[in-house]
Write a protein that holds these residues in place. Structure first.
Motif, mmCIF file in Angstrom:
data_model
loop_
_atom_site.group_PDB
_atom_site.id
_atom_site.type_symbol
_atom_site.label_atom_id
_atom_site.label_comp_id
_atom_site.label_asym_id
_atom_site.label_seq_id
_atom_site.Cartn_x
_atom_site.Cartn_y
_atom_site.Cartn_z
ATOM 1 N N ARG A 144 -14.513 21.420 -67.069
ATOM 2 C CA ARG A 144 -13.575 20.973 -65.534
ATOM 3 C C ARG A 144 -14.003 21.809 -64.941
ATOM 4 O O ARG A 144 -15.090 21.487 -63.790
ATOM 5 C CB ARG A 144 -12.081 20.482 -66.105
ATOM 6 N N GLU A 145 -14.355 22.965 -64.732
ATOM 7 C CA GLU A 145 -15.091 23.893 -64.028
ATOM 8 C C GLU A 145 -16.472 24.539 -64.127
ATOM 9 O O GLU A 145 -16.576 24.249 -63.116
ATOM 10 C CB GLU A 145 -15.263 25.348 -65.059
ATOM 11 N N PHE A 146 -16.967 23.828 -65.233
ATOM 12 C CA PHE A 146 -18.818 23.392 -64.124
ATOM 13 C C PHE A 146 -19.103 22.226 -63.998
ATOM 14 O O PHE A 146 -19.232 22.403 -62.623
ATOM 15 C CB PHE A 146 -19.966 23.483 -66.236
ATOM 16 N N LEU A 147 -18.219 21.259 -63.997
ATOM 17 C CA LEU A 147 -18.471 19.652 -63.424
ATOM 18 C C LEU A 147 -18.183 20.239 -61.268
ATOM 19 O O LEU A 147 -17.816 19.600 -61.169
ATOM 20 C CB LEU A 147 -17.972 18.851 -64.474
ATOM 21 N N ASN A 148 -16.981 20.669 -61.796
ATOM 22 C CA ASN A 148 -16.513 21.241 -60.530
ATOM 23 C C ASN A 148 -16.817 21.489 -59.511
ATOM 24 O O ASN A 148 -17.270 21.935 -58.339
ATOM 25 C CB ASN A 148 -14.592 21.889 -60.385
ATOM 26 N N GLY A 149 -17.715 23.180 -60.421
ATOM 27 C CA GLY A 149 -18.395 23.830 -59.595
ATOM 28 C C GLY A 149 -19.554 22.369 -58.867
ATOM 29 O O GLY A 149 -20.087 23.228 -57.910
ATOM 30 N N TRP A 150 -20.085 22.001 -60.393
ATOM 31 C CA TRP A 150 -21.466 21.614 -59.311
ATOM 32 C C TRP A 150 -20.840 20.318 -58.751
ATOM 33 O O TRP A 150 -22.142 20.194 -57.711
ATOM 34 C CB TRP A 150 -22.108 20.199 -60.926
ATOM 35 N N MET A 151 -19.679 19.937 -58.326
ATOM 36 C CA MET A 151 -19.451 18.748 -56.780
ATOM 37 C C MET A 151 -19.356 19.901 -55.870
ATOM 38 O O MET A 151 -19.749 18.813 -54.892
ATOM 39 C CB MET A 151 -18.823 18.005 -57.287
ATOM 40 N N LYS A 152 -18.509 20.901 -55.891
ATOM 41 C CA LYS A 152 -18.783 21.836 -54.591
ATOM 42 C C LYS A 152 -20.398 21.913 -54.400
ATOM 43 O O LYS A 152 -20.354 22.356 -52.718
ATOM 44 C CB LYS A 152 -17.432 23.214 -55.366
ATOM 45 N N ALA A 153 -21.251 22.523 -54.898
ATOM 46 C CA ALA A 153 -22.513 22.717 -54.628
ATOM 47 C C ALA A 153 -23.377 21.966 -53.704
ATOM 48 O O ALA A 153 -23.711 21.574 -53.350
ATOM 49 C CB ALA A 153 -23.271 23.751 -56.023
ATOM 50 N N PHE A 154 -23.278 20.573 -54.414
ATOM 51 C CA PHE A 154 -23.287 19.149 -53.835
ATOM 52 C C PHE A 154 -22.835 19.363 -52.927
ATOM 53 O O PHE A 154 -24.096 18.880 -51.855
ATOM 54 C CB PHE A 154 -23.366 17.896 -54.593
ATOM 55 N N LEU A 155 -21.902 19.480 -52.561
ATOM 56 C CA LEU A 155 -20.738 18.878 -51.663
ATOM 57 C C LEU A 155 -21.056 20.059 -51.069
ATOM 58 O O LEU A 155 -21.090 19.826 -48.936
ATOM 59 C CB LEU A 155 -19.611 18.549 -51.717
ATOM 60 N N GLY A 156 -21.444 21.042 -50.704
ATOM 61 C CA GLY A 156 -21.990 22.172 -49.755
ATOM 62 C C GLY A 156 -23.634 21.330 -49.212
ATOM 63 O O GLY A 156 -23.518 22.581 -48.633
#
Length: 188
Positions: free
Chosen positions: A164-176
């Motif tokens: 969860r932490e890794f994929l949430n960070g990945w989505m946050k990076a993509f949306l940013g």
């Protein structure tokens, strides 16, 4: 300001693990405030130049969805170390007729899952080459090559605690990345 994201899943199989991953990604805490629309790429006929002048309704719908989106999220399996044919077909339709590509300038990210230890690394590499040619800005880092495990995504579309932490960070990076490219500020 919420982003409108077109999600393109490269698998049509009922119960697709990549569809499950896509559904879970858009429900992560840092992704939930945005708007997501899944492209229907399974109803597209095989690409032929004859459709450039008078495209079928399904092609028009795909092109309109991509045009109206702020960003693109590609979630795809890897078939024979490359891009699934159905996804390549959709990309070809969106790139034609020549000079009228709907992909150009759309900030994007590529992710996928497989039972293989390297996930979808080679398929992603091929997809990135195609998208780069079409002048699609791609998020380069972080990369995500996800090995599917039966507990990765639960029935309620939540991602396991281990990922969860890794994929949430990945989505946050993509949306940013997408927000920055579109001039929209997203929470950091």
């Amino acid at each position: 300001m919420p982003l409108k994201v077109c999600v393109l899943v490269g698998s049509l199989r009922p119960g697709s693990i990549n569809r499950s991953l896509a559904e879970a990604l858009i429900r992560l805490p840092d992704a939930a405030e945005h708007e997501y629309h899944f492209a229907d790429i399974g109803s597209l006929p095989l690409y032929t130049e004859e459709h450039d002048e008078s495209p079928p309704e399904t092609v028009v719908a795909l092109r309109e969805l991509v045009k109206s989106s702020d960003a693109l999220l590609f979630v795809s399996p890897e078939y024979n170390r490359s891009i699934p044919g159905v996804l390549k077909n959709a990309i070809d339709y969106g790139s034609r007729p020549y000079g009228e590509s709907v992909w150009k300038g759309k900030p994007s990210a590529v992710i996928g899952t497989s039972i293989s230890p390297i996930g979808t690394a080679l398929g992603q590499s091929h997809l990135r080459i195609v998208l780069a040619y079409l002048d699609v800005p791609l998020m380069d880092q972080p990369e995500a090559y996800i090995q599917w495990k039966d507990d990765l995504v639960a029935d309620d579309h939540t991602i396991s605690e281990a990922s969860r932490e890794f994929l949430n960070g990945w989505m946050k990076a993509f949306l940013g990345f997408a927000g920055h490219h579109k001039g929209v500020m997203t929470p950091s």
